[in-house]
Enzyme design. Structure first.
Site, mmCIF file in Angstrom:
data_model
loop_
_atom_site.group_PDB
_atom_site.id
_atom_site.type_symbol
_atom_site.label_atom_id
_atom_site.label_comp_id
_atom_site.label_asym_id
_atom_site.label_seq_id
_atom_site.Cartn_x
_atom_site.Cartn_y
_atom_site.Cartn_z
ATOM 1 N N ARG A 1 0.843 -1.193 0.000
ATOM 2 C CA ARG A 1 0.000 0.000 0.000
ATOM 3 C C ARG A 1 0.881 1.246 0.000
ATOM 4 O O ARG A 1 1.964 1.260 0.626
ATOM 5 C CB ARG A 1 -0.884 0.035 1.260
ATOM 6 N N HIS B 1 -0.848 0.227 -9.674
ATOM 7 C CA HIS B 1 -1.596 -0.621 -8.731
ATOM 8 C C HIS B 1 -2.253 -1.792 -9.466
ATOM 9 O O HIS B 1 -3.458 -2.020 -9.354
ATOM 10 C CB HIS B 1 -2.648 0.195 -7.951
HETATM 11 P P1 NAP Z 1 -2.104 -11.415 4.991
HETATM 12 O O1 NAP Z 1 -2.312 -12.831 4.571
HETATM 13 O O2 NAP Z 1 -3.033 -10.826 5.980
HETATM 14 O O3 NAP Z 1 -0.599 -11.326 5.530
HETATM 15 C C1 NAP Z 1 -0.115 -10.208 6.182
HETATM 16 C C2 NAP Z 1 1.272 -10.507 6.713
HETATM 17 O O4 NAP Z 1 1.792 -9.306 7.300
HETATM 18 C C3 NAP Z 1 1.267 -11.575 7.813
HETATM 19 O O5 NAP Z 1 2.399 -12.385 7.725
HETATM 20 C C4 NAP Z 1 1.318 -10.739 9.088
HETATM 21 O O6 NAP Z 1 1.924 -11.390 10.202
HETATM 22 C C5 NAP Z 1 2.217 -9.596 8.637
HETATM 23 N N1 NAP Z 1 2.024 -8.433 9.494
HETATM 24 C C6 NAP Z 1 0.889 -7.747 9.761
HETATM 25 N N2 NAP Z 1 1.111 -6.751 10.632
HETATM 26 C C7 NAP Z 1 2.432 -6.829 10.948
HETATM 27 C C8 NAP Z 1 3.269 -6.094 11.824
HETATM 28 N N3 NAP Z 1 2.794 -5.070 12.546
HETATM 29 N N4 NAP Z 1 4.562 -6.450 11.899
HETATM 30 C C9 NAP Z 1 5.036 -7.492 11.190
HETATM 31 N N5 NAP Z 1 4.290 -8.235 10.339
HETATM 32 C C10 NAP Z 1 3.008 -7.897 10.225
HETATM 33 O O7 NAP Z 1 -2.126 -10.443 3.726
HETATM 34 P P2 NAP Z 1 -1.852 -10.822 2.195
HETATM 35 O O8 NAP Z 1 -3.014 -11.510 1.604
HETATM 36 O O9 NAP Z 1 -0.527 -11.481 2.095
HETATM 37 O O10 NAP Z 1 -1.774 -9.362 1.548
HETATM 38 C C11 NAP Z 1 -0.864 -8.393 2.002
HETATM 39 C C12 NAP Z 1 -1.202 -7.024 1.431
HETATM 40 O O11 NAP Z 1 -0.877 -6.964 0.049
HETATM 41 C C13 NAP Z 1 -2.686 -6.654 1.462
HETATM 42 O O12 NAP Z 1 -3.085 -6.195 2.734
HETATM 43 C C14 NAP Z 1 -2.761 -5.563 0.408
HETATM 44 O O13 NAP Z 1 -2.569 -4.307 1.017
HETATM 45 C C15 NAP Z 1 -1.588 -5.874 -0.527
HETATM 46 N N6 NAP Z 1 -2.029 -6.250 -1.881
HETATM 47 C C16 NAP Z 1 -1.636 -5.467 -2.926
HETATM 48 C C17 NAP Z 1 -2.005 -5.814 -4.211
HETATM 49 C C18 NAP Z 1 -1.556 -5.016 -5.390
HETATM 50 O O14 NAP Z 1 -2.037 -5.227 -6.504
HETATM 51 N N7 NAP Z 1 -0.619 -4.114 -5.226
HETATM 52 C C19 NAP Z 1 -2.783 -6.970 -4.447
HETATM 53 C C20 NAP Z 1 -3.161 -7.731 -3.346
HETATM 54 C C21 NAP Z 1 -2.776 -7.367 -2.063
HETATM 55 P P3 NAP Z 1 1.276 -12.720 10.855
HETATM 56 O O15 NAP Z 1 1.474 -13.807 9.809
HETATM 57 O O16 NAP Z 1 2.083 -12.933 12.054
HETATM 58 O O17 NAP Z 1 -0.170 -12.407 11.096
HETATM 59 C C1 GLV Z 2 -5.283 -4.991 -4.009
HETATM 60 O O1 GLV Z 2 -4.688 -3.995 -3.794
HETATM 61 C C2 GLV Z 2 -5.797 -5.875 -3.012
HETATM 62 O O2 GLV Z 2 -5.797 -5.521 -1.830
HETATM 63 O O3 GLV Z 2 -6.240 -6.987 -3.399
#
Ligand code: NAP
Ligand code: GLV
Length: 311
Positions: free
Chosen positions: A226, A274
């Site tokens: 983000r 994005h």
């Molecule tokens: P997720 O499964 O919720 O994983 C989040 C990870 O971040 C987990 O390992 C979590 O730790 C860690 N985390 C959260 N807060 C933390 C902190 N304070 N300190 C250290 N680690 C922390 O999320 P995801 O599905 O992988 O997605 C991640 C992000 O990618 C989304 O929230 C979104 O913003 C972004 N995204 C971007 C796009 C794009 O097109 N650019 C597309 C999709 C997603 P734990 O494992 O210990 O809970």
């Molecule tokens: C994209 O940014 C997502 O959060 O899936």
């Protein structure tokens, strides 16, 4: 009972037709054409106007149309009593893996610098010393659905991969760090740093001058999470001082990136709009229809987030 789609700017008609394909009996309305607001029990949402969801008093579940939920939880009037479910989907994960592999490999092969050499008509095959993959250290901030998958894919290519998460992890082939205490340790060894954290009050502004100072000099930054993770005014000074070699950014504090923004034309910044990974309604509508059925049966809805933690 009706299902609301509240996602200005997304293809709401496409979402409506994909929902109806999986359940022809659903009554689907598209904001702002909503009929009786009291009939709305489920909402599919992406960046809804602040305050809008609070007006649906019988809302049970909000399905984020992306993996992130910050676009919902940053609304000060978000109805915190509702269940929030997010996208966890093999195509979304694959899209992010492809993006991260592409840009890590570009960094590993010094491609941004070679692109500049081409623009300057310079033929110099020695200027950028390359490392072997097993000498290349990559750090992934966030080891969730996306970060874990990217870490494993990079390790399979032979890279030396570490990851950082809030809670401790044990992932074969990945050096795992956790909590604030582990942050300095992962930074100190990451020549390529990839941010895949959720945006929460804890992670806002984490990509800042202090963090850059803890990376090896000349590190590459890839932010596919983000825009709010990056303190934007700290980036160009870090690039121009040589602290960072290059930044690849898919996300920005203001999207679309304003026309006059200095990131557009900076030679050490790659901008993508994005689109690292985009939710595909053809695959995700099924998951949402199943989630609504779980809720209607009184069962737990899959892929819910902890509203207090913010992810
Ligand atoms: P997720 O499964 O919720 O994983 C989040 C990870 O971040 C987990 O390992 C979590 O730790 C860690 N985390 C959260 N807060 C933390 C902190 N304070 N300190 C250290 N680690 C922390 O999320 P995801 O599905 O992988 O997605 C991640 C992000 O990618 C989304 O929230 C979104 O913003 C972004 N995204 C971007 C796009 C794009 O097109 N650019 C597309 C999709 C997603 P734990 O494992 O210990 O809970
Ligand atoms: C994209 O940014 C997502 O959060 O899936």
């Amino acid at each position: 009972m009706s299902v609301l789609i509240i996602a200005p700017g997304l293809k709401s008609e496409w979402w409506a037709s994909e929902l109806s394909r999986h359940d022809p009996d659903l009554e689907v309305c598209i904001w702002p054409d909503i009929g009786d607001p009291n009939a709305v029990e489920y909402a599919l949402a992406w960046k809804p106007p602040p305050g809008a969801l609070a007006t649906f008093t019988n809302l049970k579940v909000v399905f984020s149309l992306g993996a992130g939920v910050d676009h919902l939880l940053t609304d000060p009037n978000f109805p915190t009593r509702v269940v929030v479910s997010r996208v966890v989907d093999p195509y979304l994960t694959a899209g992010m893996r492809e993006y991260v592999l592409l840009h890590v490999l570009r960094a590993h092969k010094n491609q941004p610098a070679l692109d500049q050499q081409q623009r300057d008509h310079i033929w110099d095959d020695r200027a950028h010393e390359l490392r072997q993959a097993d000498e290349q250290t990559i750090g992934i901030l966030g080891l969730g659905e996306l970060g874990h998958n990217c870490a494993v894919a990079l390790a399979a290519l032979g890279f030396d991969v570490a990851g950082w998460s809030r809670t401790a992890k044990d992932i074969a082939g990945i050096t795992c760090f956790d909590d604030r205490g582990g942050l300095d340790a992962i930074l100190g060894r990451s020549r390529i740093l990839v941010c895949l954290l959720p945006l929460t009050p804890e992670t806002e502004g984490i990509l800042n001058a202090d963090l850059f100072s803890k990376l090896p000099k000349g590190a590459h930054l890839i932010n596919a999470a983000r825009g709010g993770h990056l303190v934007e005014e700290n980036l160009i000074p870090a690039l121009e001082s040589g602290r960072l070699a290059h930044a690849t950014l898919d996300v920005f504090r203001s999207e679309p990136l304003p026309d006059a923004h200095p990131f557009w034309d900076h030679p050490q910044i790659t901008v993508t709009p994005h689109n690292a990974s985009i939710t595909d309604p053809r695959s995700v509508a099924r998951q949402i229809v199943d989630g609504m059925a779980c809720s209607a049966r009184g069962e737990a809805v899959p892929n819910t987030v902890d509203v207090k933690l913010g992810y």
